[in-house]
Design a protein around this motif. Structure first.
Motif, PDB file in Angstrom:
ATOM      1  N   ASN A  14      12.846   2.195   0.758  1.00  0.00           N
ATOM      2  CA  ASN A  14      12.093   2.771   1.865  1.00  0.00           C
ATOM      3  C   ASN A  14      10.666   3.000   1.381  1.00  0.00           C
ATOM      4  O   ASN A  14      10.391   3.964   0.663  1.00  0.00           O
ATOM      5  N   MET A  15       9.761   2.099   1.760  1.00  0.00           N
ATOM      6  CA  MET A  15       8.388   2.131   1.253  1.00  0.00           C
ATOM      7  C   MET A  15       7.672   3.423   1.641  1.00  0.00           C
ATOM      8  O   MET A  15       7.020   4.050   0.812  1.00  0.00           O
ATOM      9  N   LYS A  16       7.769   3.825   2.883  1.00  0.00           N
ATOM     10  CA  LYS A  16       7.056   5.009   3.361  1.00  0.00           C
ATOM     11  C   LYS A  16       7.491   6.266   2.599  1.00  0.00           C
ATOM     12  O   LYS A  16       6.659   7.050   2.145  1.00  0.00           O
ATOM     13  N   THR A  17       8.784   6.450   2.440  1.00  0.00           N
ATOM     14  CA  THR A  17       9.309   7.605   1.716  1.00  0.00           C
ATOM     15  C   THR A  17       8.892   7.562   0.248  1.00  0.00           C
ATOM     16  O   THR A  17       8.508   8.582  -0.327  1.00  0.00           O
ATOM     17  N   ALA A  18       8.963   6.380  -0.359  1.00  0.00           N
ATOM     18  CA  ALA A  18       8.595   6.243  -1.773  1.00  0.00           C
ATOM     19  C   ALA A  18       7.119   6.546  -1.991  1.00  0.00           C
ATOM     20  O   ALA A  18       6.757   7.229  -2.955  1.00  0.00           O
ATOM     21  N   ILE A  19       6.252   6.052  -1.119  1.00  0.00           N
ATOM     22  CA  ILE A  19       4.820   6.329  -1.243  1.00  0.00           C
ATOM     23  C   ILE A  19       4.577   7.830  -1.145  1.00  0.00           C
ATOM     24  O   ILE A  19       3.863   8.410  -1.971  1.00  0.00           O
ATOM     25  N   ALA A  20       5.178   8.481  -0.168  1.00  0.00           N
ATOM     26  CA  ALA A  20       4.976   9.918   0.012  1.00  0.00           C
ATOM     27  C   ALA A  20       5.493  10.702  -1.191  1.00  0.00           C
ATOM     28  O   ALA A  20       4.793  11.584  -1.718  1.00  0.00           O
ATOM     29  N   LYS A  32      -5.033   0.832  -2.364  1.00  0.00           N
ATOM     30  CA  LYS A  32      -5.517   0.130  -1.175  1.00  0.00           C
ATOM     31  C   LYS A  32      -4.416   0.197  -0.133  1.00  0.00           C
ATOM     32  O   LYS A  32      -3.303   0.648  -0.412  1.00  0.00           O
ATOM     33  N   GLU A  33      -4.696  -0.268   1.045  1.00  0.00           N
ATOM     34  CA  GLU A  33      -3.702  -0.272   2.119  1.00  0.00           C
ATOM     35  C   GLU A  33      -2.450  -1.014   1.653  1.00  0.00           C
ATOM     36  O   GLU A  33      -2.540  -2.142   1.158  1.00  0.00           O
ATOM     37  N   PRO A  34      -1.273  -0.400   1.792  1.00  0.00           N
ATOM     38  CA  PRO A  34      -0.060  -1.072   1.309  1.00  0.00           C
ATOM     39  C   PRO A  34       0.338  -2.243   2.191  1.00  0.00           C
ATOM     40  O   PRO A  34       0.050  -2.256   3.383  1.00  0.00           O
ATOM     41  N   GLU A  35       0.992  -3.197   1.581  1.00  0.00           N
ATOM     42  CA  GLU A  35       1.610  -4.291   2.318  1.00  0.00           C
ATOM     43  C   GLU A  35       2.999  -3.815   2.740  1.00  0.00           C
ATOM     44  O   GLU A  35       3.490  -2.814   2.217  1.00  0.00           O
ATOM     45  N   LEU A  53       5.031  -0.119  -6.212  1.00  0.00           N
ATOM     46  CA  LEU A  53       6.287   0.007  -5.482  1.00  0.00           C
ATOM     47  C   LEU A  53       6.596  -1.323  -4.810  1.00  0.00           C
ATOM     48  O   LEU A  53       5.770  -1.857  -4.081  1.00  0.00           O
ATOM     49  N   LYS A  54       7.776  -1.863  -5.079  1.00  0.00           N
ATOM     50  CA  LYS A  54       8.180  -3.165  -4.538  1.00  0.00           C
ATOM     51  C   LYS A  54       9.425  -2.975  -3.697  1.00  0.00           C
ATOM     52  O   LYS A  54      10.443  -2.477  -4.182  1.00  0.00           O
ATOM     53  N   LEU A  55       9.345  -3.355  -2.422  1.00  0.00           N
ATOM     54  CA  LEU A  55      10.481  -3.239  -1.522  1.00  0.00           C
ATOM     55  C   LEU A  55      11.581  -4.178  -1.986  1.00  0.00           C
ATOM     56  O   LEU A  55      11.341  -5.355  -2.254  1.00  0.00           O
ATOM     57  N   THR A  56      12.783  -3.651  -2.097  1.00  0.00           N
ATOM     58  CA  THR A  56      13.919  -4.472  -2.493  1.00  0.00           C
ATOM     59  C   THR A  56      15.042  -4.251  -1.500  1.00  0.00           C
ATOM     60  O   THR A  56      15.294  -3.127  -1.088  1.00  0.00           O
ATOM     61  N   ILE A  57      15.667  -5.326  -1.094  1.00  0.00           N
ATOM     62  CA  ILE A  57      16.793  -5.216  -0.164  1.00  0.00           C
ATOM     63  C   ILE A  57      18.096  -5.613  -0.849  1.00  0.00           C
ATOM     64  O   ILE A  57      19.142  -5.599  -0.236  1.00  0.00           O
ATOM     65  N   SER A  58      18.018  -5.922  -2.111  1.00  0.00           N
ATOM     66  CA  SER A  58      19.192  -6.324  -2.870  1.00  0.00           C
ATOM     67  C   SER A  58      20.144  -5.136  -3.041  1.00  0.00           C
ATOM     68  O   SER A  58      19.713  -4.035  -3.350  1.00  0.00           O
TER      69      SER A  58
END
Length: 116
Positions: A14-20, A32-35, A53-58
């Motif tokens: 969860n990118m948003k939660t991880a960034i926060a 910079k603005e996240p992808e 932070l790298k989104l992973t769905i594995s």
């Protein structure tokens, strides 16, 4: 040889939660603005390594770990718990352990080490 750490790459679901969480936990900010699937956090004071932070769905376990060090472990552990971290249950600590194992909101383990 002049190798040094540029970044720790942290797999998240969860990118948003991880960034926060990690921004607040480490006093970092977005570089910079996240992808949608990648973000870079850097220290607000400019000193230290960056956290990518790298989104992973594995469904496979994520292979990464961070050790954080502090002069006031109890206060920092409580602060991180208040931010959404949880204690890893059933960890078998050594008698003289100087660390506490926590999980970030995405379920990634990390340690908070008491500085000598």
């Amino acid at each position: 040889m002049n190798l040094r750490i540029l970044s720790i790459v942290w797999g998240v679901r969860n990118m948003k939660t991880a960034i926060a969480f990690w921004s607040e936990a480490l006093n970092y900010k977005l570089k910079k603005e996240p992808e949608p699937d990648f973000a870079i956090l850097i220290p607000k004071n400019g000193q230290g390594i960056q956290l990518s932070l790298k989104l992973t769905i594995s469904p496979e376990p994520k292979r990464h770990h961070i050790d954080l060090i502090t002069d006031d472990q109890a206060t920092e552990v409580q602060r991180l718990l208040n931010l959404g971290a949880t204690k890893l249950k059933d960890w078998n600590y050594e008698e003289d352990a100087d660390y506490v194992v926590l999980l970030d909101p995405d379920g990634n383990s990390f340690c908070v080490v008491q500085a000598p």
